[in-house]
Design an enzyme around this catalytic site. Structure first.
Site, mmCIF file in Angstrom:
data_model
loop_
_atom_site.group_PDB
_atom_site.id
_atom_site.type_symbol
_atom_site.label_atom_id
_atom_site.label_comp_id
_atom_site.label_asym_id
_atom_site.label_seq_id
_atom_site.Cartn_x
_atom_site.Cartn_y
_atom_site.Cartn_z
ATOM 1 N N HIS A 118 0.762 -1.357 -0.165
ATOM 2 C CA HIS A 118 -0.044 -0.141 0.044
ATOM 3 C C HIS A 118 0.962 1.203 -0.126
ATOM 4 O O HIS A 118 1.640 1.316 -0.799
ATOM 5 C CB HIS A 118 -0.885 0.027 1.268
ATOM 6 C CG HIS A 118 -1.974 1.139 1.191
ATOM 7 N ND1 HIS A 118 -2.510 1.762 -0.011
ATOM 8 C CD2 HIS A 118 -2.899 1.049 2.376
ATOM 9 C CE1 HIS A 118 -3.430 2.545 0.571
ATOM 10 N NE2 HIS A 118 -3.606 2.259 1.849
ATOM 11 N N HIS A 166 -2.372 -2.124 -9.662
ATOM 12 C CA HIS A 166 -3.202 -1.604 -8.866
ATOM 13 C C HIS A 166 -4.574 -2.532 -8.893
ATOM 14 O O HIS A 166 -4.928 -2.940 -9.796
ATOM 15 C CB HIS A 166 -3.584 -0.194 -9.214
ATOM 16 C CG HIS A 166 -4.386 0.759 -8.346
ATOM 17 N ND1 HIS A 166 -5.695 0.724 -7.980
ATOM 18 C CD2 HIS A 166 -3.795 1.453 -7.450
ATOM 19 C CE1 HIS A 166 -5.866 1.692 -7.234
ATOM 20 N NE2 HIS A 166 -4.676 2.248 -6.695
ATOM 21 N N ASP A 180 2.903 5.382 -6.618
ATOM 22 C CA ASP A 180 4.008 5.395 -6.226
ATOM 23 C C ASP A 180 5.145 5.195 -6.925
ATOM 24 O O ASP A 180 6.466 5.283 -6.709
ATOM 25 C CB ASP A 180 3.894 4.130 -5.219
ATOM 26 C CG ASP A 180 2.788 4.269 -3.798
ATOM 27 O OD1 ASP A 180 2.182 3.485 -3.832
ATOM 28 O OD2 ASP A 180 2.782 5.448 -3.457
#
Ligand code: SDX
Length: 412
Positions: free
Chosen positions: A247, A289, A346
């Protein structure tokens, strides 16, 4: 049957067990909605992300993090009076209780900042107990403003104290983001030059992280909050969930992966092969994702911001070249294509943070500060729901049938 304002459809199973004795099973909740929400809309197939209906691209272009936080929490963009009052409240609550400094001093030097942050946010409740005599709305407004402002101050404070440096206090003349950079990098012997472009980059970074519907950490905030615990404790649970490498912890892991590729000569192909090998637990960090099966719209903006910030600083980061090369090679690989794996928020965010001078072990703290308005907005939406229920999932039991206690002298 239910249908959302953007056409998503659901089957309301809230009476399923009562009427059929069946429950549903959905590990990871990939097919299960937990709530009705009017805060954030995502379309994973089209790569759409909107806060209160406004595309994240427009907010990144036109808004500030404080204004976006107001939008998420209050459901509308503030007028100038409302924005000024919100800014004033954030300034008034930007200091951290001096007694909290002993907490920081007693964490081992090598403690991970996310562990410190989660502990300190829970500790805020001890220093700021429920306010007597206020309406629930006034109490919530002050509590959420305290959190938004103090979490930023605590993050900078823990950085300074981890280096044995003097803590820099927030200044009333600086904006939310400029204050953070100043608290991180100003020093009595070398004043920090506040660069408007870098402050703007931080605004955009935090706007892109501000909310993302029912992700793991937001689901944690809602679940813990459903027990009617105070906001600090619910947010602390969100920070703990965000820490995970699958995460929010991925932004730190991406940089570590890029550094490993660099140390191995810069060729990303062996790492892509490892990511495809089912026997190898290695995953391409920053790729893939649960919802986006196309390019994460935030990653596009973040990638463009890398060039902008590095150009402004007249510097170059070899890890950006490696990241761009990895993306190009990966996106031509059949496994990656077949699995719909694209860069997520990210993948490039760490390059921006490195350029701003943020240490790698604080990357997920930066994600947490950005996500705070979203967590607060989602908690508030739950808390003001007249049908607010304690979250308590069921299970399918697969353990032993009835058995009985055996005295130790009779056991084999
Ligand atoms: C965030 O939910 C949110 O909105 C989160 C977030 C937010 O703003 O709150 O967007 C922030 O957490 C972004 C994600 C950051 N995490 C990473 O970058 C870690 C690497 N990514 C993966 O671990 C993975 O993609 C997840 C965890 C993000 C999502 O995975 P899912 O949806 O649980 O899917 P899965 O793990 O079951 O994988 C499905 C398939 C598997 O292959 P098969 O067994 O079906 O053949 O895809 C493969 C996986 O092996 N796969 C990957 C991969 N991600 C998925 N293979 C290699 N590298 C990857 N990164």
């Amino acid at each position: 049957m239910l249908e959302g304002t953007e056409g998503e459809k659901a089957i309301d199973i809230s009476r399923l067990r009562e009427l059929t004795k069946y429950i549903t099973l959905d590990p990871g909740f990939a097919n299960t909605g937990s709530c009705l929400s009017s805060i954030t809309f995502m379309d994973g197939e089209k790569g759409i992300l909107r806060y209160r209906g406004i595309p994240v691209q427009e907010l990144a272009e036109e808004s500030s993090f404080v204004e976006t936080a107001y939008l998420l929490i209050n459901g509308k963009l503030p007028n100038s009076n409302e924005l000024n009052r919100f800014r004033m409240l954030l300034n008034d609550h930007s200091l951290v209780h001096e007694d909290m400094r002993t907490f920081f001093q007693n964490f081992p030097r090598q403690s991970h900042p996310m562990g410190i942050l989660s502990s300190m946010v829970t500790a805020l409740r001890s220093f700021y107990p429920a306010l007597e005599g206020l309406s629930e709305t006034e109490e919530t407004t002050i509590t959420l403003t305290r959190l938004l402002s103090k979490v930023r101050t605590m993050a900078a404070m823990s950085y300074k104290m981890s280096r044995g440096h003097m803590v820099v206090y927030p200044r009333p003349d600086l904006s939310y983001c400029a204050n953070f950079l100043n608290m991180m990098f100003d020093s009595p012997v070398k004043h920090y030059h506040i660069d408007d472009d870098l402050v703007q980059a931080l605004n955009v970074f935090w706007i892109l992280h501000a909310d993302h519907e029912q992700n793991c950490s937001t689901a944690a905030v809602r679940l813990v909050g459903s027990a009617r615990v105070n906001l600090y404790a619910a947010i602390s649970a969100g920070i703990a969930a965000l820490w995970g490498p699958l995460h929010g912890g991925a932004n730190q892991k991406v940089i570590e992966m890029l550094e490993e590729i660099q140390a191995n000569g810069g060729d990303s192909r062996p790492f892509i092969e490892r990511a495809k090998d089912k026997k190898d637990p290695f995953r391409l960090m920053g790729f893939g994702h649960r919802v986006y099966k196309t390019y994460d719209p935030r990653a596009k903006i973040m990638k463009a911001m890398c060039d902008k910030v590095l150009d402004k600083l007249h510097t170059h980061d070899p890890l950006l070249d490696i990241a761009v090369q990895l993306e190009e090679v990966a996106r031509k690989d059949q496994y990656i294509i077949d699995h719909n794996l694209y860069p997520n928020v990210d993948f490039y965010s760490g390059i921006v943070l490195r350029a701003l001078g943020i240490p790698t072990n604080m990357f997920t703290v930066m994600f947490a500060i950005g996500r705070l308005p979203g967590w607060i907005a989602q908690w508030k939406e739950d808390a003001s729901d007249p049908n607010w229920k304690l979250s308590r999932p069921r299970q399918i039991y697969t353990g032993p049938n009835l058995s009985h206690y055996v005295l130790i002298k009779e056991r084999g």
